[in-house]
Scaffold this active site. Structure first.
Site, PDB file in Angstrom:
ATOM      1  N   LYS A  26       0.834  -1.208   0.000  1.00 15.83           N
ATOM      2  CA  LYS A  26       0.000   0.000   0.000  1.00 15.83           C
ATOM      3  C   LYS A  26       0.870   1.260   0.000  1.00 15.83           C
ATOM      4  CE  LYS A  26      -3.839  -0.105   2.163  1.00 15.83           C
ATOM      5  NZ  LYS A  26      -4.940  -0.166   3.148  1.00 15.83           N
ATOM      6  N   ARG A  96      -3.590   3.030   8.512  1.00 16.93           N
ATOM      7  CA  ARG A  96      -3.867   1.736   7.855  1.00 16.93           C
ATOM      8  C   ARG A  96      -2.602   0.883   7.785  1.00 16.93           C
ATOM      9  NH1 ARG A  96      -7.096   5.150   4.214  1.00 16.93           N
ATOM     10  NH2 ARG A  96      -9.236   4.365   4.038  1.00 16.93           N
ATOM     11  N   GLY A 105      -8.341  -7.389   4.492  1.00 16.08           N
ATOM     12  CA  GLY A 105      -9.246  -7.588   5.622  1.00 16.08           C
ATOM     13  C   GLY A 105      -8.627  -8.260   6.826  1.00 16.08           C
ATOM     14  N   MET A 107      -5.926  -7.225   8.646  1.00 21.47           N
ATOM     15  CA  MET A 107      -5.323  -6.365   9.655  1.00 21.47           C
ATOM     16  C   MET A 107      -6.163  -5.115   9.871  1.00 21.47           C
ATOM     17  SD  MET A 107      -1.495  -7.103   8.467  1.00 21.47           S
ATOM     18  CE  MET A 107      -0.799  -5.805   9.471  1.00 21.47           C
ATOM     19  N   ARG A 349      -3.692  -1.821  -5.996  1.00 23.89           N
ATOM     20  CA  ARG A 349      -2.883  -3.024  -5.820  1.00 23.89           C
ATOM     21  C   ARG A 349      -3.299  -4.033  -6.887  1.00 23.89           C
ATOM     22  NH1 ARG A 349      -5.760  -4.584  -0.091  1.00 23.89           N
ATOM     23  NH2 ARG A 349      -7.837  -4.986  -0.887  1.00 23.89           N
ATOM     24  N   HIS A 465      -3.597 -42.927   2.232  1.00 21.46           N
ATOM     25  CA  HIS A 465      -4.113 -43.682   1.090  1.00 21.46           C
ATOM     26  C   HIS A 465      -5.280 -42.942   0.445  1.00 21.46           C
ATOM     27  CE1 HIS A 465      -6.781 -46.693  -0.789  1.00 21.46           C
ATOM     28  NE2 HIS A 465      -5.650 -47.160  -1.253  1.00 21.46           N
ATOM     29  N   ARG A 572       1.215 -48.337 -10.135  1.00 17.71           N
ATOM     30  CA  ARG A 572       1.216 -49.170  -8.921  1.00 17.71           C
ATOM     31  C   ARG A 572       0.450 -50.460  -9.206  1.00 17.71           C
ATOM     32  NH1 ARG A 572      -0.275 -43.555  -6.218  1.00 17.71           N
ATOM     33  NH2 ARG A 572      -1.577 -43.671  -8.070  1.00 17.71           N
ATOM     34  N   ARG A 628       5.939 -50.078 -11.200  1.00 22.49           N
ATOM     35  CA  ARG A 628       6.504 -50.515  -9.919  1.00 22.49           C
ATOM     36  C   ARG A 628       5.999 -51.924  -9.606  1.00 22.49           C
ATOM     37  NH1 ARG A 628       4.885 -47.228  -4.630  1.00 22.49           N
ATOM     38  NH2 ARG A 628       2.975 -48.456  -4.825  1.00 22.49           N
ATOM     39  N   GLU A 756      13.642 -44.505  -1.615  1.00 21.59           N
ATOM     40  CA  GLU A 756      12.653 -44.082  -0.615  1.00 21.59           C
ATOM     41  C   GLU A 756      13.104 -44.375   0.808  1.00 21.59           C
ATOM     42  OE1 GLU A 756       9.000 -46.196  -1.552  1.00 21.59           O
ATOM     43  OE2 GLU A 756      10.164 -47.774  -2.513  1.00 21.59           O
ATOM     44  N   SER A 775      13.808 -43.333  -9.228  1.00 23.52           N
ATOM     45  CA  SER A 775      12.600 -42.539  -8.994  1.00 23.52           C
ATOM     46  C   SER A 775      12.502 -42.317  -7.488  1.00 23.52           C
ATOM     47  CB  SER A 775      11.363 -43.284  -9.512  1.00 23.52           C
ATOM     48  OG  SER A 775      10.211 -42.502  -9.288  1.00 23.52           O
ATOM     49  N   GLY A 777      10.857 -41.809  -4.258  1.00 21.19           N
ATOM     50  CA  GLY A 777       9.523 -41.964  -3.640  1.00 21.19           C
ATOM     51  C   GLY A 777       9.472 -41.118  -2.385  1.00 21.19           C
ATOM     52  N   THR A 778       9.162 -39.841  -2.558  1.00 19.96           N
ATOM     53  CA  THR A 778       9.317 -38.903  -1.438  1.00 19.96           C
ATOM     54  C   THR A 778       8.255 -39.047  -0.360  1.00 19.96           C
ATOM     55  OG1 THR A 778       8.232 -37.234  -2.817  1.00 19.96           O
ATOM     56  CG2 THR A 778      10.645 -37.174  -2.705  1.00 19.96           C
ATOM     57  N   ASN A 779       7.156 -39.769  -0.632  1.00 20.01           N
ATOM     58  CA  ASN A 779       6.202 -40.029   0.455  1.00 20.01           C
ATOM     59  C   ASN A 779       6.881 -40.875   1.534  1.00 20.01           C
ATOM     60  OD1 ASN A 779       4.338 -38.751  -1.126  1.00 20.01           O
ATOM     61  ND2 ASN A 779       3.212 -40.593  -1.696  1.00 20.01           N
ATOM     62  N   ASP A 780       7.436 -42.045   1.125  1.00 19.92           N
ATOM     63  CA  ASP A 780       8.104 -42.917   2.097  1.00 19.92           C
ATOM     64  C   ASP A 780       9.426 -42.335   2.555  1.00 19.92           C
ATOM     65  OD1 ASP A 780       6.154 -44.758   2.390  1.00 19.92           O
ATOM     66  OD2 ASP A 780       7.055 -46.322   1.159  1.00 19.92           O
ATOM     67  N   CYS A 842       8.366 -39.500  -7.856  1.00 13.30           N
ATOM     68  CA  CYS A 842       7.000 -39.997  -8.062  1.00 13.30           C
ATOM     69  C   CYS A 842       6.155 -39.927  -6.795  1.00 13.30           C
ATOM     70  CB  CYS A 842       7.015 -41.422  -8.603  1.00 13.30           C
ATOM     71  SG  CYS A 842       7.712 -42.618  -7.453  1.00 13.30           S
ATOM     72  N   TYR A 862      12.432 -35.431 -14.619  1.00 15.09           N
ATOM     73  CA  TYR A 862      10.969 -35.346 -14.656  1.00 15.09           C
ATOM     74  C   TYR A 862      10.399 -35.404 -13.246  1.00 15.09           C
ATOM     75  CZ  TYR A 862      10.752 -40.406 -13.786  1.00 15.09           C
ATOM     76  OH  TYR A 862      10.881 -41.650 -13.219  1.00 15.09           O
TER      77      TYR A 862
END
Length: 885
Positions: A26, A96, A105, A107, A349, A465, A572, A628, A756, A775, A777-780, A842, A862
């Site tokens: 602002k 302000r 809205g 602050m 803005r 899951h 999978r 896999r 993983e 690949s 496996g960033t979840n595990d 993945c 990728y």
């Protein structure tokens, strides 16, 4: 000496639009508008450095600040020809907030500051209008008592409502000057009664009280929540803008309004907004009076527009909005006030807009020559595409929220509550819309999840899951909803508030917010227009990283390809095991007493798996497909309740006791770290042999009979030691080469692994000697790096984010300094050992924008994500490439 205060007024400004980090959005824009000659009331900005110092020094200001503020206030007085606190000719100001990122809205604001029982007389002399003066005074007391002194807003509002009832009027504007004067006295008495202290009459005390309140509001709960949701760092701080007041409530030749240079909902190039005659700014947004349209085109004819009521001011505003849009080269959200027919600009803005509008505006501005293709791509945030690709709730519809969970998969869904997957499938076949409600889902629920309109679970995190599968299907899902208690026996769930929702009751889910609502809330379907296609053409032109999809069926593969996927990064195979008759053969295999029995059961599964791969390869013709091999532990394929065991035993012609013993023998205390992934392949190599045979037979048939050019990528999961991979790779090569020889064709194939486990990342150079691709496996990998269970961490991770222990849920956005370092290390070690190794990701992070940008930075080839997130990943990859320069 440090400079903390920056002046603007009369065409001169000490700041500029480039200084938003210091002056906030602002303050920077007020300075910029002043400098380009627009009519802006004079004022000054206290920089964000004051905010930083305020919090660093236990809410105390820098020593020089008070004198600097006084000096700049004197400059404003000279310019405006008025004096702050003067009883005859008083200067009134607004106070302000204004952070560097827009937080509409969130602050606090105080208007008409400087009024007291003496200066109000000076305002009467200036305006010759007692009603206006007392209206401004009562507004000031209401705002200041609430914002600065902490009095609940309703306390004074109720007094005014009582007076309107007594006078028999509906609108504030119908109260007389005497009524408003009386209200001022009543308000001050109420403040004293409620807070035990007088309303301050000293204008300087008022000013510093308001400054403190605005800086203090940076840490109010709603601002903290907004920052968390929009990833705005707390250390940025806010600036404070002090500006001479101009009045839209001084009579019928005065007005105030808010407008957008283009329609923020549709993106149409049409000046769009609302205004009110004889009002102050908060009246427009508060809804106390019905605002009027800015122009005839934007209204329905029921109320006169500003174009008709104030044609001269409207013409000037049209010129200014065009100037602003061309100057900033973006759609602007502007605030203005007209005092005695003179127009003043109070703010500009970049306007908030829907995803649909964002794309249209970016594409049209490029075609108008305002911005380049690259700028157009950067103007659309990947998160906005998320909204666009799923149905959303009608924002104007009424809704009764009964619970809230995690926004696991965006979109909106409505249907009858069911509690089991079979029932969801049966009801869906009858044409009914259902919401599948589970304590938590398992792979066995996949058919019901596919059939359901939406999924609600009481347990599980953002990558549980339910969440992962729902996103893959493009299904709306709310997971980890601790506000509900599910009772399968009674076929009902109970909310924290005691509301009971039974089977057959209708609920609505908002997967974008995590809200659960009773009854049906109307939804709005996404529309992918020509503008979307234009934008994505530019996106693909500038990105360097490929985007694949996680898909397990030909249907998912087609959906993903239509969304621009460049192959499959994760197929999978276990999801295929649950369909139709094959689950029976899988269970026969698990229950077999010896190798021959297992092979006999696997022989039944082989043609089914081969059929799956034929369908997927056909949909992905000419594109890479990574498959896999079996990952989950075997116990997931067996029933667990006594009644299910009894029923299955009869079907398989074995005793329930034998089946029960097998279930118990496969039980694990920690299945996530148990007998799964490549460990299954080591102990039961015949399972992986069957799967490799099915993959290669499908590939060879398509090459031989349909002229396909296929390079299947066979991925071995959960490798922690190179010797595991060496054994399983040798087995896979043996089976694959046997199939190739039998078919008499030439088919190339790759064998790689998922990284993983931390040990795999640490020894990636050794593993790369055997693996042709990695690949991640960033979840595990996140689970094993943090020592967290993703299905249980939803109970406490929100507190970690709230208390800023973690910046984000690490299952949603990759933990770059921990998990990300393991990925970086795996890449570097892998490439050092095998320079041509193919590297991808993945996990669910493959579709999360900040994680995609991280993957680009560390040089992955990728990312792979759910089909409905493919366009999001494509856009994030383009952003990453363009930010590289």
């Amino acid at each position: 000496m440090s400079k903390y205060v920056y002046f603007f007024g009369d065409g001169q400004a000490e700041g500029s639009g480039e200084m938003r980090n210091l002056l906030g959005g602002k303050g920077a824009n007020l300075a910029e508008m002043t400098a380009i000659g627009l009519p802006v009331p004079a004022g000054f900005t206290l920089s964000t450095e004051v905010c930083t110092a305020f919090y660093a020094n236990n809410r105390n200001y820098p020593a020089a600040l008070e004198e600097e503020v006084a000096e700049h206030l004197r400059r404003v007085e000279v310019l405006m020809g008025k004096s702050f606190g003067d009883r005859d000719n008083p200067l009134l100001v607004s106070v302000r907030s204004g952070g560097r990122a827009s937080m509409p809205g969130m602050m606090d604001t105080v208007l008409n500051l400087g009024l007291n029982d003496e200066t109000v007389q000076g305002v009467i002399q200036q305006s010759n209008d007692p009603r206006f003066a007392y209206d401004s005074y009562r507004r000031f007391i209401q705002m200041y008592a609430n914002v600065v002194m902490g009095l609940h807003g309703d306390a004074l509002e109720d007094i005014m409502e009582e007076m309107k009832d007594e006078r028999g009027v509906e609108l504030d504007t119908e109260l007389s000057a005497d009524d408003l004067k009386q209200l001022v006295t009543l308000f001050k008495n109420k403040v004293k009664e409620s807070l035990g202290r007088d309303f301050p009459s000293d204008p300087y005390e008022q000013l510093w009280g308001a400054i403190g309140a605005v800086f203090g509001s940076w840490m109010n709960p709603r601002a903290v929540t907004y920052r968390r949701l929009h990833s705005i760092p707390a250390e940025w701080g806010t600036a404070v803008n002090i500006q001479s007041m101009v009045f839209g409530n001084m009579g019928e030749d005065c007005a105030t309004g808010v407008a957008f240079t283009r329609n923020p909902s549709t993106g149409e190039r049409l000046f769009f907004g609302e205004f009110l005659v004889n009002a102050q700014g908060e009246d427009v947004v508060a809804g106390i009076r019905t605002p009027q349209p800015i122009n005839k085109a934007g209204g329905d004819g029921s109320l006169p527009s500003m174009e008709e009521v104030m044609p001269e001011s409207y013409a000037q505003l049209m010129q200014i909005q065009d100037t602003l849009e061309r100057h900033y080269r973006d759609m602007q959200d502007i605030e203005f006030t007209i005092e005695k027919s003179k127009l003043y600009m109070l703010q500009t803005r970049s306007g908030k807009r829907t995803s649909k509008a964002s794309i249209r505006i970016a594409v049209e501005m490029e075609k108008e020559g305002l911005i380049t293709e690259k700028e157009a791509v950067l103007r659309v945030s990947p998160e906005q595409l998320d909204q666009l690709l799923h149905p959303s709730l009608d924002p104007n519809a009424a809704k009764e929220i009964i619970a809230k969970g995690l926004p696991a998969s965006p979109g909106a869904a409505c249907g009858e509550v069911v509690f089991c997957a079979d029932e969801a499938e049966a009801e869906a076949k009858l044409g009914r819309n259902v919401i599948l409600v589970r304590i938590e889902t398992s792979p066995e629920d996949i058919h019901g999840m596919h059939a359901a309109n939406g999924i609600l679970t009481a347990r599980g995190g953002m990558t549980s899951h339910a969440a992962v599968v729902a996103r893959g299907m493009g299904k709306c899902c709310v997971s980890g909803c601790g506000d509900i208690k599910v009772d399968y026996q009674q076929e009902q769930f109970t909310t924290r508030g005691g509301q009971v929702v039974r089977k057959g009751d209708i609920i609505t889910l908002d997967g974008t917010t995590g809200e659960v609502m009773l009854g049906q809330v109307p939804t709005v379907q996404p529309e992918l227009t020509g503008d979307f296609n234009d934008l994505m053409t530019w996106v693909d032109k500038y990105r360097r990283m490929k985007v694949r999809t996680n898909a397990d069926t030909p249907h998912d593969s087609k959906v993903a390809r239509d969304f621009g996927a460049e192959g499959i990064g994760l197929c999978r195979t276990e999801h295929m095991f649950f369909e139709g008759e094959r689950i029976t053969a899988v269970r026969e295999m698990i229950l077999a007493a010896d190798l021959e029995g297992r092979k006999a059961a696997l022989a039944k599964i082989l043609p089914m798996q081969k059929g799956d791969f034929l369908g997927i390869f056909r949909e992905m013709k000419g594109l890479p497909v990574t498959i896999r091999l079996l990952d989950p532990p075997l116990h997931e394929f067996l029933p667990h309740s006594d009644s299910e065991i009894e029923e299955l035993a009869k079907g398989l012609n074995v005793s329930a006791r034998v089946l029960q013993d097998k279930v118990e023998s496969l039980h694990e205390f920690n299945p996530m770290l148990g007998h799964r992934g490549c460990r299954l392949g080591i102990t039961y190599p015949e399972i992986y042999d069957m799967q490799v045979q099915a993959i290669m037979e499908a590939a060879c048939e398509l090459v031989k009979n349909e002229g396909f050019d296929i390079v299947p990528e066979i991925m071995i999961p959960l490798v922690g030691h190179v010797k595991e991979l060496a054994i399983l790779k040798a087995n896979a090569i043996r089976v694959a080469d046997e199939v190739i020889e039998r078919y008499g064709v030439k088919v190339e194939y790759l064998i790689g692994t998922m990284i993983e486990l931390p040990r795999a990342a640490l020894t990636a150079d050794e593993i790369a000697a055997e693996a042709e691709f990695f690949s991640f496996g960033t979840n595990d990998l996140t689970q094993t790096c943090f020592g967290l269970s993703r299905d249980d961490s939803g109970k406490f991770l929100p507190y970690y984010v709230e208390q800023e222990i973690l910046p984000n849920d690490p299952f949603v956005a990759i933990d770059q300094s921990g998990v990300g370092e393991l990925v970086r290390m795996g890449c570097e070690k892998g490439r050092a050992a095998r320079p041509d190794i193919k590297l991808g990701i993945c996990g669910e992070h493959g579709g999360e924008p900040s994680s995609v940008i991280f993957c680009h930075k560390i040089g992955l080839d990728y990312v792979s994500c759910s089909p409905f997130r493919v366009p999001i990943a494509r856009l994030a990859a383009a952003h990453a490439a363009l930010m590289d320069g």
